[in-house]
Design an enzyme around this catalytic site. Structure first.
Site, mmCIF file in Angstrom:
data_model
loop_
_atom_site.group_PDB
_atom_site.id
_atom_site.type_symbol
_atom_site.label_atom_id
_atom_site.label_comp_id
_atom_site.label_asym_id
_atom_site.label_seq_id
_atom_site.Cartn_x
_atom_site.Cartn_y
_atom_site.Cartn_z
ATOM 1 C CE1 TYR A 19 -4.270 -0.806 0.026
ATOM 2 C CE2 TYR A 19 -3.381 -2.906 1.027
ATOM 3 C CZ TYR A 19 -4.457 -2.297 0.479
ATOM 4 O OH TYR A 19 -5.512 -3.239 0.189
ATOM 5 C CE1 TYR A 58 -8.641 -4.377 1.564
ATOM 6 C CE2 TYR A 58 -8.505 -4.946 4.168
ATOM 7 C CZ TYR A 58 -7.840 -5.071 2.689
ATOM 8 O OH TYR A 58 -6.844 -5.394 2.551
ATOM 9 C CG ASP A 63 -13.792 -9.630 7.836
ATOM 10 O OD1 ASP A 63 -13.124 -9.747 8.858
ATOM 11 O OD2 ASP A 63 -13.529 -9.051 6.538
ATOM 12 C CE LYS A 108 -6.355 -5.926 9.796
ATOM 13 N NZ LYS A 108 -7.351 -5.548 8.872
HETATM 14 C C1 LIG Z 1 -7.227 -6.138 7.339
HETATM 15 C C2 LIG Z 1 -8.630 -6.740 7.259
HETATM 16 C C3 LIG Z 1 -8.514 -8.070 6.462
HETATM 17 C C4 LIG Z 1 -7.482 -8.663 5.898
HETATM 18 O O1 LIG Z 1 -6.596 -9.071 6.649
HETATM 19 P P1 LIG Z 1 -5.071 -9.233 6.495
HETATM 20 O O2 LIG Z 1 -4.495 -10.173 7.493
HETATM 21 O O3 LIG Z 1 -4.793 -7.845 6.093
HETATM 22 O O4 LIG Z 1 -5.190 -10.223 5.134
HETATM 23 C C5 LIG Z 1 -9.997 -8.553 6.516
HETATM 24 N N1 LIG Z 1 -11.056 -8.098 6.804
HETATM 25 C C6 LIG Z 1 -11.074 -6.939 7.679
HETATM 26 C C7 LIG Z 1 -12.404 -6.518 8.222
HETATM 27 C C8 LIG Z 1 -9.911 -6.140 7.737
HETATM 28 O O5 LIG Z 1 -9.887 -5.078 8.515
#
Ligand SMILES: *Cc1c(COP(=O)(O)O)cnc(C)c1O
Length: 438
Positions: free
Chosen positions: A15, A155, A243, A272
């Site tokens: 990025y 996203y 998600d 995360k």
């Molecule tokens: C960051 C993120 C992802 C992707 O996770 P990565 O570990 O960067 O592949 C998927 N969904 C959401 C909501 C995110 O914030």
């Protein structure tokens, strides 16, 4: 050559607009909320290093646990073998998750957790089709459902499946014609909004970031709208995939953002903060009903998915250590403190930097907050990720000892939970100074 110059020779950063990019800052140490560079400059990591860090950098407790595990079992194939950290983490996570989940599937990161969730949902319907397990449940022989429903401005990651269910915008533009078809609807940000009514009869799954769309400019939408949407999906047997890669583990004021709704997801994706932000790990949890569709004499109904490092013991151990810290009362209190200070700061911003505010400073709009996350737009130029005010703000903030990385003109703060009152106040002060000086 110094480290930054050596980096420029061999590294391509994520990025990052390569042409005219500034030299990256070599970080030699992390300590609590601080990132420390070669010159000994300390920066408060006010965005938790891309939203992953929960308890501060180089946390001694997590480090100790990882070390012990590394000298015991660092990695083992996860087909035909198992290990304590993977099982224990699943045993601890399942009762904490928002919903009636029964199985944990491990992968490597947020994007893979999402890929796994979508694949589980699609194959669930494919496995149920024709002579599938439990096809009687639906009485008639139906075409397997194959449509996917997602939210505009979402996203979900950068792999192809994850991109397909994400907003079609600047991040996905170059791949537009290679992404699978998805029905997109708007999440409503105002109460009493009309529910969109797409035909759900062919929809296999609905994927959503509950309440807070992270990379989509930290926009917050109505819990009541999501509740109504989830109820509708459940009525129509659509699999709901939350998600919570970003919203999980306390960021939004609840342990999981799905707790803001009564209707719970069938699949949840985590990453995360899962390991406290120390090692990459992804989790996709599903309900018994979904899992059962994969239990069959027919080998073609196997879930053919896995990664080399699935359930890596070091990552699982880091996640267990992070959970230990997260479940301390002191961590709850820290998150409450951050939430409270956030609301106070927003109230203050409202009096100073709304259009009626003092002349000469930048104006702000759309002030919002969900738990430990605070965001607003800077009213300067076109709204969006490509707004160049972002890199200016990062530069000025760094010179004042704070690391911020706005999403275009959206400035947000998402600190590690271990941040002290003084440190958080310093972040706010720097934000105000920037608004006054820019
Ligand atoms: C960051 C993120 C992802 C992707 O996770 P990565 O570990 O960067 O592949 C998927 N969904 C959401 C909501 C995110 O914030």
């Amino acid at each position: 050559m110094n480290l930054a110059q050596r980096d420029r020779q061999v590294i391509w950063h994520p990025y990052t607009h390569q042409k005219g990019m500034l030299d990256p800052i070599p970080i030699i140490k992390g300590d609590g909320v601080y990132l420390i560079d070669e010159q000994g400059n300390k920066y408060i990591d006010a965005i938790s290093s891309w939203w992953v860090n929960l308890h501060g950098h180089a946390h001694p407790y997590i480090a100790e646990k990882i070390y012990e595990q590394a000298t015991t079992l660092e990695q083992v194939i996860f087909a035909g073998f198992t290990h304590e950290p993977a099982v224990k983490l699943a045993e601890r996570l399942l009762p904490l998750l928002p919903g009636n989940f029964s199985k944990i599937f491990y992968s490597d990161n947020g994007s893979t957790a999402v890929e796994v969730g979508i694949k589980m949902a699609l194959q669930y319907w494919s496995n149920l089709g024709e002579s599938g397990v439990g096809s009687q449940e639906f009485g008639v022989k139906t075409q397997p459902r194959n449509k996917v429903l997602a939210l505009n401005n979402s996203y979900h990651g950068d792999t192809f499946g994850a991109m397909s269910v994400s907003d079609r915008g600047v991040f996905t533009l170059a791949f537009q014609d290679k992404l699978f078809e998805v029905i997109f609807i708007d999440a409503f940000t105002a109460p009493n909004s009309e529910l969109p009514t797409p035909d759900l009869s062919q929809v296999a799954c609905f994927i959503y970031e509950p309440l807070l769309q992270g990379a989509g400019s930290m926009s917050i939408y109505e819990a009541a709208w999501l509740e109504a949407m989830l109820e509708k999906c459940k009525e129509q047997k659509v699999i709901c995939i939350a998600d919570e890669v970003m919203t999980g583990f306390g960021r939004t004021g609840k342990l999981f953002a799905s707790e803001y709704c009564e209707t719970k997801p069938d699949i949840i994706c985590l990453s995360k903060g899962l390991t406290g932000g120390t090692i990459a790990l992804g989790v996709t949890a599903c309900t018994e009903k979904i899992y059962n569709a994969f239990v069959s004499d027919d080998k073609l109904k196997t879930f053919f998915h896995g990664h080399s490092f699935t359930a890596n013991p070091l990552a699982c151990t880091a996640a267990l250590a992070s959970l230990d810290l997260l479940q301390k009362t002191s961590c709850d209190q820290q998150r409450e403190l951050i939430s409270k200070m956030n609301s106070r700061f927003l109230a203050q911003l409202t009096t100073h930097f709304l259009p009626t505010g003092q002349a000469g400073s930048l104006l702000t709009k759309n002030h919002r907050q969900l738990g430990t996350i605070l965001a607003f737009e800077i009213d300067n130029g076109k709204d969006g990720y490509l707004n160049t005010i972002s890199s200016q703000i990062t530069q000025i903030a760094l010179s004042k000892g704070v690391y911020l990385r706005p999403l275009g003109n959206t400035l947000y703060i998402m600190p590690p939970y271990c941040i002290s009152e003084e440190q958080l106040q310093k972040v706010y002060d720097v934000v105000e100074e920037i608004l006054e000086e820019l």
